[in-house]
Design a protein around this motif. Structure first.
Motif, PDB file in Angstrom:
ATOM      1  N   THR A   1     -72.247 -10.310  20.881  1.00 51.22           N
ATOM      2  CA  THR A   1     -73.260 -10.483  21.934  1.00 51.22           C
ATOM      3  C   THR A   1     -72.782  -9.807  23.207  1.00 51.22           C
ATOM      4  O   THR A   1     -71.683 -10.072  23.686  1.00 51.22           O
ATOM      5  CB  THR A   1     -73.530 -11.975  22.212  1.00 51.22           C
ATOM      6  OG1 THR A   1     -74.011 -12.595  21.022  1.00 51.22           O
ATOM      7  CG2 THR A   1     -74.564 -12.141  23.311  1.00 51.22           C
ATOM      8  N   LEU A   2     -73.634  -8.934  23.727  1.00 53.26           N
ATOM      9  CA  LEU A   2     -73.333  -8.218  24.958  1.00 53.26           C
ATOM     10  C   LEU A   2     -74.437  -8.487  25.972  1.00 53.26           C
ATOM     11  O   LEU A   2     -75.619  -8.351  25.666  1.00 53.26           O
ATOM     12  CB  LEU A   2     -73.233  -6.707  24.698  1.00 53.26           C
ATOM     13  CG  LEU A   2     -72.058  -6.252  23.824  1.00 53.26           C
ATOM     14  CD1 LEU A   2     -72.251  -4.805  23.388  1.00 53.26           C
ATOM     15  CD2 LEU A   2     -70.741  -6.402  24.585  1.00 53.26           C
ATOM     16  N   PHE A   3     -74.051  -8.866  27.174  1.00 54.80           N
ATOM     17  CA  PHE A   3     -75.014  -9.194  28.224  1.00 54.80           C
ATOM     18  C   PHE A   3     -75.213  -7.987  29.142  1.00 54.80           C
ATOM     19  O   PHE A   3     -74.288  -7.201  29.362  1.00 54.80           O
ATOM     20  CB  PHE A   3     -74.521 -10.392  29.035  1.00 54.80           C
ATOM     21  CG  PHE A   3     -74.510 -11.675  28.252  1.00 54.80           C
ATOM     22  CD1 PHE A   3     -75.563 -12.564  28.335  1.00 54.80           C
ATOM     23  CD2 PHE A   3     -73.446 -11.981  27.417  1.00 54.80           C
ATOM     24  CE1 PHE A   3     -75.560 -13.747  27.609  1.00 54.80           C
ATOM     25  CE2 PHE A   3     -73.424 -13.147  26.685  1.00 54.80           C
ATOM     26  CZ  PHE A   3     -74.485 -14.042  26.776  1.00 54.80           C
ATOM     27  N   LEU A   4     -76.417  -7.851  29.671  1.00 53.22           N
ATOM     28  CA  LEU A   4     -76.727  -6.766  30.595  1.00 53.22           C
ATOM     29  C   LEU A   4     -76.402  -7.190  32.023  1.00 53.22           C
ATOM     30  O   LEU A   4     -76.757  -8.293  32.438  1.00 53.22           O
ATOM     31  CB  LEU A   4     -78.215  -6.385  30.516  1.00 53.22           C
ATOM     32  CG  LEU A   4     -78.661  -5.500  29.344  1.00 53.22           C
ATOM     33  CD1 LEU A   4     -78.568  -6.259  28.024  1.00 53.22           C
ATOM     34  CD2 LEU A   4     -80.088  -5.000  29.576  1.00 53.22           C
TER      35      LEU A   4
ATOM     36  N   PHE B   1     -79.778  -9.845  27.218  1.00 55.03           N
ATOM     37  CA  PHE B   1     -78.610  -9.642  26.358  1.00 55.03           C
ATOM     38  C   PHE B   1     -79.061  -9.087  25.011  1.00 55.03           C
ATOM     39  O   PHE B   1     -80.236  -9.174  24.635  1.00 55.03           O
ATOM     40  CB  PHE B   1     -77.823 -10.952  26.165  1.00 55.03           C
ATOM     41  CG  PHE B   1     -78.506 -11.976  25.303  1.00 55.03           C
ATOM     42  CD1 PHE B   1     -78.257 -12.059  23.936  1.00 55.03           C
ATOM     43  CD2 PHE B   1     -79.406 -12.879  25.861  1.00 55.03           C
ATOM     44  CE1 PHE B   1     -78.870 -13.004  23.141  1.00 55.03           C
ATOM     45  CE2 PHE B   1     -80.033 -13.832  25.076  1.00 55.03           C
ATOM     46  CZ  PHE B   1     -79.763 -13.903  23.714  1.00 55.03           C
ATOM     47  N   ILE B   2     -78.132  -8.482  24.309  1.00 54.15           N
ATOM     48  CA  ILE B   2     -78.398  -7.951  22.975  1.00 54.15           C
ATOM     49  C   ILE B   2     -77.342  -8.473  22.007  1.00 54.15           C
ATOM     50  O   ILE B   2     -76.235  -8.844  22.427  1.00 54.15           O
ATOM     51  CB  ILE B   2     -78.394  -6.405  22.953  1.00 54.15           C
ATOM     52  CG1 ILE B   2     -77.018  -5.866  23.380  1.00 54.15           C
ATOM     53  CG2 ILE B   2     -79.503  -5.852  23.855  1.00 54.15           C
ATOM     54  CD1 ILE B   2     -76.837  -4.365  23.193  1.00 54.15           C
ATOM     55  N   THR B   3     -77.683  -8.497  20.739  1.00 55.08           N
ATOM     56  CA  THR B   3     -76.688  -8.805  19.704  1.00 55.08           C
ATOM     57  C   THR B   3     -76.634  -7.630  18.740  1.00 55.08           C
ATOM     58  O   THR B   3     -77.665  -7.089  18.334  1.00 55.08           O
ATOM     59  CB  THR B   3     -77.046 -10.096  18.940  1.00 55.08           C
ATOM     60  OG1 THR B   3     -78.368 -10.000  18.427  1.00 55.08           O
ATOM     61  CG2 THR B   3     -76.949 -11.305  19.850  1.00 55.08           C
ATOM     62  N   THR B   4     -75.430  -7.223  18.422  1.00 54.04           N
ATOM     63  CA  THR B   4     -75.220  -6.112  17.509  1.00 54.04           C
ATOM     64  C   THR B   4     -73.955  -6.423  16.713  1.00 54.04           C
ATOM     65  O   THR B   4     -73.522  -7.583  16.653  1.00 54.04           O
ATOM     66  CB  THR B   4     -75.117  -4.780  18.287  1.00 54.04           C
ATOM     67  OG1 THR B   4     -75.027  -3.702  17.368  1.00 54.04           O
ATOM     68  CG2 THR B   4     -73.953  -4.778  19.246  1.00 54.04           C
TER      69      THR B   4
ATOM     70  N   ALA C   1     -79.859  -2.855  17.955  1.00 57.27           N
ATOM     71  CA  ALA C   1     -79.485  -4.204  18.376  1.00 57.27           C
ATOM     72  C   ALA C   1     -80.708  -5.108  18.416  1.00 57.27           C
ATOM     73  O   ALA C   1     -81.855  -4.647  18.469  1.00 57.27           O
ATOM     74  CB  ALA C   1     -78.829  -4.171  19.752  1.00 57.27           C
ATOM     75  N   HIS C   2     -80.456  -6.419  18.359  1.00 56.01           N
ATOM     76  CA  HIS C   2     -81.505  -7.424  18.507  1.00 56.01           C
ATOM     77  C   HIS C   2     -81.667  -7.724  20.003  1.00 56.01           C
ATOM     78  O   HIS C   2     -80.679  -8.028  20.687  1.00 56.01           O
ATOM     79  CB  HIS C   2     -81.140  -8.699  17.753  1.00 56.01           C
ATOM     80  CG  HIS C   2     -80.968  -8.496  16.274  1.00 56.01           C
ATOM     81  ND1 HIS C   2     -81.975  -8.715  15.371  1.00 56.01           N
ATOM     82  CD2 HIS C   2     -79.886  -8.079  15.559  1.00 56.01           C
ATOM     83  CE1 HIS C   2     -81.536  -8.458  14.142  1.00 56.01           C
ATOM     84  NE2 HIS C   2     -80.265  -8.065  14.237  1.00 56.01           N
ATOM     85  N   LEU C   3     -82.886  -7.644  20.489  1.00 58.36           N
ATOM     86  CA  LEU C   3     -83.152  -7.893  21.905  1.00 58.36           C
ATOM     87  C   LEU C   3     -83.211  -9.386  22.167  1.00 58.36           C
ATOM     88  O   LEU C   3     -83.992 -10.104  21.528  1.00 58.36           O
ATOM     89  CB  LEU C   3     -84.464  -7.226  22.317  1.00 58.36           C
ATOM     90  CG  LEU C   3     -84.613  -5.746  21.955  1.00 58.36           C
ATOM     91  CD1 LEU C   3     -85.943  -5.204  22.478  1.00 58.36           C
ATOM     92  CD2 LEU C   3     -83.451  -4.931  22.491  1.00 58.36           C
ATOM     93  N   ASN C   4     -82.396  -9.842  23.098  1.00 58.19           N
ATOM     94  CA  ASN C   4     -82.296 -11.278  23.402  1.00 58.19           C
ATOM     95  C   ASN C   4     -81.951 -12.097  22.166  1.00 58.19           C
ATOM     96  O   ASN C   4     -82.273 -13.289  22.074  1.00 58.19           O
ATOM     97  CB  ASN C   4     -83.585 -11.790  24.041  1.00 58.19           C
ATOM     98  CG  ASN C   4     -83.845 -11.194  25.408  1.00 58.19           C
ATOM     99  OD1 ASN C   4     -82.922 -10.771  26.092  1.00 58.19           O
ATOM    100  ND2 ASN C   4     -85.104 -11.137  25.805  1.00 58.19           N
ATOM    101  N   GLY C   5     -81.323 -11.438  21.172  1.00 57.74           N
ATOM    102  CA  GLY C   5     -80.850 -12.140  19.985  1.00 57.74           C
ATOM    103  C   GLY C   5     -81.924 -12.540  18.992  1.00 57.74           C
ATOM    104  O   GLY C   5     -81.664 -13.327  18.091  1.00 57.74           O
TER     105      GLY C   5
END
Length: 242
Positions: free
Chosen positions: A97-100, A113-116, A133-137
């Protein structure tokens, strides 16, 4: 003998006596309008204070973002035309999980945030200009425009090429939240100054010969200042229009 206060509103009356030909008669009202709406109650000064505060906040925020931004390793082989990039050794297999740092509008969604995963990140580093990536998980993985900046940070791009770097949750501190206090205090000070200037304007009784359109223009100048300040407040507190 002391100075006699000269109400700024009375400047409007000069439009009927400071001209000497048709050209100056037509130009004078616009000149007086600019003076009253920009300097009559220090509107220009207040606008500059908002702009300076924005520049200070942007610089400070960028410094903080650079400290905890997600970075990759850059390798420059001797005979290669382009550098290559690899992930840091601490990135493990599995979901990541990576936050913007700055929310972006991606695929019509406000994304924070995205999850990849490691495999998709590696593929982006070696072959792609987009990151899956998944947008907002949530939902299916989607392709997002991305690039590596000159600080070796991955940054995402929206359709207007606004960029945001990324960070891992564990790399953040409470600095951002505590530092916001100083910016909000400065915003409050400017807001108080705007309200004070507006009060001074409202306390001045307009001459009977002053048309309502002049007063509306001055009132509009205060509304523009308030809107400008609100936009900056929303940026600092992380709010974003949907």
């Amino acid at each position: 003998m002391g100075e006699i206060p000269f109400p700024p509103l009375d400047i409007i009356l000069l439009k009927d006596c400071l001209w000497h030909d048709m050209q100056s008669m037509n130009a004078l009202p616009q000149l007086l309008k600019s003076i009253l709406e920009e300097d009559g109650w220090q509107q220009r000064k207040l606008s500059r204070e908002i702009e300076m505060l924005y520049q200070e906040w942007t610089s400070s925020t960028q410094d903080q973002n650079n400290q905890n931004a997600f970075k990759v390793n850059k390798n420059t082989p001797m005979f290669a035309r382009k550098p290559t990039y690899t992930l840091p050794e601490n990135i493990k297999e599995g979901r990541l999980t990576l936050f913007l740092h700055k929310p972006l509008q991606l695929h019509d969604i406000k994304v924070t945030f995205i999850t990849t995963d490691k495999k998709l990140l590696t593929h982006f580093l070696t072959k792609g200009t987009t990151l899956s990536a998944h947008l907002n998980g949530i939902g299916f993985a989607q392709e997002i425009a991305a690039e590596i900046n000159n600080l070796n940070q991955i940054q995402l791009l929206d359709v207007s090429h606004q960029a945001s770097t990324l960070y891992l949750q564990e790399s953040t501190t409470t600095v951002d939240k505590t530092d916001n206090t100083q910016w909000l205090e400065k915003l409050d000070k400017i807001q108080q100054d705007i309200q004070s200037a507006r009060y001074q304007f409202e306390q001045q009784q307009p001459n009977l010969f002053i048309e309502s359109s002049w007063l509306a223009g001055i009132e509009g100048s205060f509304m523009k200042l308030t809107e400008k300040l609100t936009q900056l407040r929303n940026q600092i507190t992380g709010k974003m229009a949907d």
